[in-house]
Design an enzyme around this catalytic site. Structure first.
Site, PDB file in Angstrom:
ATOM      1  N   ASP A   9       0.810  -1.205   0.000  1.00 53.08           N
ATOM      2  CA  ASP A   9       0.000   0.000   0.000  1.00 53.08           C
ATOM      3  C   ASP A   9       0.856   1.274   0.000  1.00 53.08           C
ATOM      4  O   ASP A   9       0.415   2.294   0.462  1.00 53.08           O
ATOM      5  CB  ASP A   9      -0.855  -0.070   1.290  1.00 53.08           C
ATOM      6  CG  ASP A   9      -1.978   0.938   1.295  1.00 53.08           C
ATOM      7  OD1 ASP A   9      -2.400   1.315   0.197  1.00 53.08           O
ATOM      8  OD2 ASP A   9      -2.411   1.344   2.387  1.00 53.08           O
ATOM      9  N   CYS A  17     -24.275   2.704   1.885  1.00 52.93           N
ATOM     10  CA  CYS A  17     -23.260   3.776   1.961  1.00 52.93           C
ATOM     11  C   CYS A  17     -23.934   5.116   2.293  1.00 52.93           C
ATOM     12  O   CYS A  17     -24.729   5.627   1.497  1.00 52.93           O
ATOM     13  CB  CYS A  17     -22.495   3.883   0.643  1.00 52.93           C
ATOM     14  SG  CYS A  17     -21.345   5.271   0.663  1.00 52.93           S
ATOM     15  N   CYS A  75     -16.022   9.490   0.080  1.00 52.19           N
ATOM     16  CA  CYS A  75     -15.982   8.353   1.012  1.00 52.19           C
ATOM     17  C   CYS A  75     -15.550   8.813   2.407  1.00 52.19           C
ATOM     18  O   CYS A  75     -14.648   9.654   2.539  1.00 52.19           O
ATOM     19  CB  CYS A  75     -15.008   7.319   0.442  1.00 52.19           C
ATOM     20  SG  CYS A  75     -14.753   5.905   1.494  1.00 52.19           S
ATOM     21  N   CYS A 112     -19.708  -0.493   4.120  1.00 54.24           N
ATOM     22  CA  CYS A 112     -19.997  -1.304   2.921  1.00 54.24           C
ATOM     23  C   CYS A 112     -19.459  -2.730   3.059  1.00 54.24           C
ATOM     24  O   CYS A 112     -19.969  -3.650   2.423  1.00 54.24           O
ATOM     25  CB  CYS A 112     -19.492  -0.623   1.656  1.00 54.24           C
ATOM     26  SG  CYS A 112     -17.775  -0.131   1.688  1.00 54.24           S
ATOM     27  N   CYS A 152     -21.856  -6.558   3.781  1.00 56.70           N
ATOM     28  CA  CYS A 152     -21.684  -7.523   2.680  1.00 56.70           C
ATOM     29  C   CYS A 152     -21.957  -8.955   3.175  1.00 56.70           C
ATOM     30  O   CYS A 152     -21.345  -9.403   4.147  1.00 56.70           O
ATOM     31  CB  CYS A 152     -20.262  -7.427   2.127  1.00 56.70           C
ATOM     32  SG  CYS A 152     -19.949  -8.640   0.841  1.00 56.70           S
TER      33      CYS A 152
HETATM   34  S1  SF4 Z   1     -21.924  -9.100  -2.422  1.00 50.48           S
HETATM   35 FE1  SF4 Z   1     -20.908  -7.582  -1.129  1.00 50.48          FE
HETATM   36  S2  SF4 Z   1     -19.659  -6.362  -2.551  1.00 50.48           S
HETATM   37 FE2  SF4 Z   1     -21.141  -7.500  -3.783  1.00 50.48          FE
HETATM   38  S3  SF4 Z   1     -22.867  -6.104  -4.018  1.00 50.48           S
HETATM   39 FE3  SF4 Z   1     -23.319  -7.364  -2.207  1.00 50.48          FE
HETATM   40  S4  SF4 Z   1     -22.533  -6.162  -0.487  1.00 50.48           S
HETATM   41 FE4  SF4 Z   1     -21.622  -5.309  -2.357  1.00 50.48          FE
HETATM   42  S1  SF4 Z   2     -16.236   3.011   3.141  1.00 51.06           S
HETATM   43 FE1  SF4 Z   2     -17.899   2.248   1.861  1.00 51.06          FE
HETATM   44  S2  SF4 Z   2     -19.789   2.701   2.993  1.00 51.06           S
HETATM   45 FE2  SF4 Z   2     -18.152   3.923   3.896  1.00 51.06          FE
HETATM   46  S3  SF4 Z   2     -18.329   5.893   2.862  1.00 51.06           S
HETATM   47 FE3  SF4 Z   2     -16.776   4.694   1.757  1.00 51.06          FE
HETATM   48  S4  SF4 Z   2     -17.881   3.662   0.123  1.00 51.06           S
HETATM   49 FE4  SF4 Z   2     -19.403   4.405   1.595  1.00 51.06          FE
END
Ligand code: SF4
Ligand code: SF4
Length: 306
Positions: free
Chosen positions: A130, A194, A210, A240, A244
């Site tokens: 990174d 988000c 973000c 986000c 998931c």
């Molecule tokens: S599986 Fe995860 S990365 Fe894919 S659209 Fe759903 S929340 Fe987003």
């Molecule tokens: S980390 Fe993901 S959910 Fe959080 S502000 Fe950024 S894009 Fe949106």
């Protein structure tokens, strides 16, 4: 030893060093990524992250970064914690709980490179965490370590997305892996969750909207139009990834250096609002949070207060 045997030996050593997985690609120009990166930069989605505009060619071509390079060895290191912050706290991204990953991973990458040099011979290479112009997610995806989800993070069906990505770029030919299939399907959980609408369309994140960018990268004041939208995130944002469905399969890491200072877990919002520079230094000794310095974290907390 044959190419296959070298490849197997490197992957076995990566496992032994604690990496979650290891995938390998031929070091070559990232053709598919070039137009995407160009469009992203053109639309100013990097915000103040001007460094993203530098080294455009090197970002796309590892042979310009490491002379004579043949292979990009991508590695994942899990950081999903076993213990979390108090419910009543301003939140830190989970990757920032413990010791700065740059130190932890660099040491492991150096060990892997030494192993290759001891076992295979005169191999030259460089380690990247990174820190240099390497499109780590693109390389990891090309090497079959996961797919890039609609939130633009790498994820897998087996362990979700809470891991660091690092690379060794070396001048040794190896056997190469293939990408895996995208399993996002019709899901839109990350986009829907988000709070700043930074995921402008599937697979595109406007970095300049973000919460991670606002709380870590932005040096100026956070724009007031975003007030009330940060859901208590004071350093980074995991929303986000937390929503998931594949992260139901996250397993906690076993790297003691990633364990947080005990005080960090028990601190409440009130404690964070009253944090002194001495406590900051104690709780975040060697932490990636030091990047914002005390002043930056204090600014973020002030922004979150009602
Ligand atoms: S599986 Fe995860 S990365 Fe894919 S659209 Fe759903 S929340 Fe987003
Ligand atoms: S980390 Fe993901 S959910 Fe959080 S502000 Fe950024 S894009 Fe949106």
């Amino acid at each position: 030893m044959s190419k296959q045997k070298y490849t197997d030996a490197i992957k076995a050593e990566a496992k032994r060093l604690g990496f979650l997985s290891c995938g390998i690609s031929k070091a070559e120009f990232l053709e598919e990524e070039a137009p995407r990166l160009e469009a992203w930069l053109k639309n100013n989605m990097n915000g103040e992250m001007r460094y993203m505009e530098n080294h455009f060619d090197k970002r796309l071509d590892p042979t310009l970064l490491v002379e004579g390079s043949k292979s990009v060895v991508s590695l994942l290191l899990n950081y999903y914690p076993s213990e979390f912050q108090s419910e009543d706290a301003y939140k830190l991204s989970k990757y920032a709980y413990g010791t700065d990953y740059h130190f932890v991973i660099k040491d492991k990458l150096k060990s892997l490179l030494h192993f290759i040099q001891d076992e295979i011979g005169d191999v030259n290479g460089r380690a990247f965490v990174d820190s240099a112009p390497v499109l780590d997610k693109a390389w990891a995806a090309k090497s079959g370590l996961g797919w890039i989800g609609k939130h633009s993070n790498l994820l897998t069906q087996q362990v979700g997305s809470f891991y660091f990505i690092a690379e060794l770029i070396i001048d040794l030919e190896l056997e190469y892996d293939r990408p895996v299939t995208d399993h996002c399907g019709t899901c839109t959980a990350c986009i829907d969750a988000c709070p700043t609408e930074a995921i402008t369309e599937p697979y595109i994140v406007d970095g300049s909207k973000c919460i991670s960018y606002f709380t870590i990268e932005l040096k100026e004041n956070i724009p007031t139009e975003f007030k009330g939208q940060f859901n208590d995130w004071m350093f980074g944002c995991d929303i986000c990834q937390d929503v998931c469905p594949w992260n139901r399969f996250s397993k906690s890491h076993d790297e003691p250096l990633f364990n947080p200072h005990p005080e960090l877990l028990s601190m409440t919002k009130k404690d964070w609002e009253e944090i002194t520079e001495d406590t900051f230094k104690k709780v975040f000794k060697k932490s990636p949070v030091k990047r914002t310095k005390f002043k930056g974290l204090a600014r973020n907390i002030e922004f979150l207060k009602d």
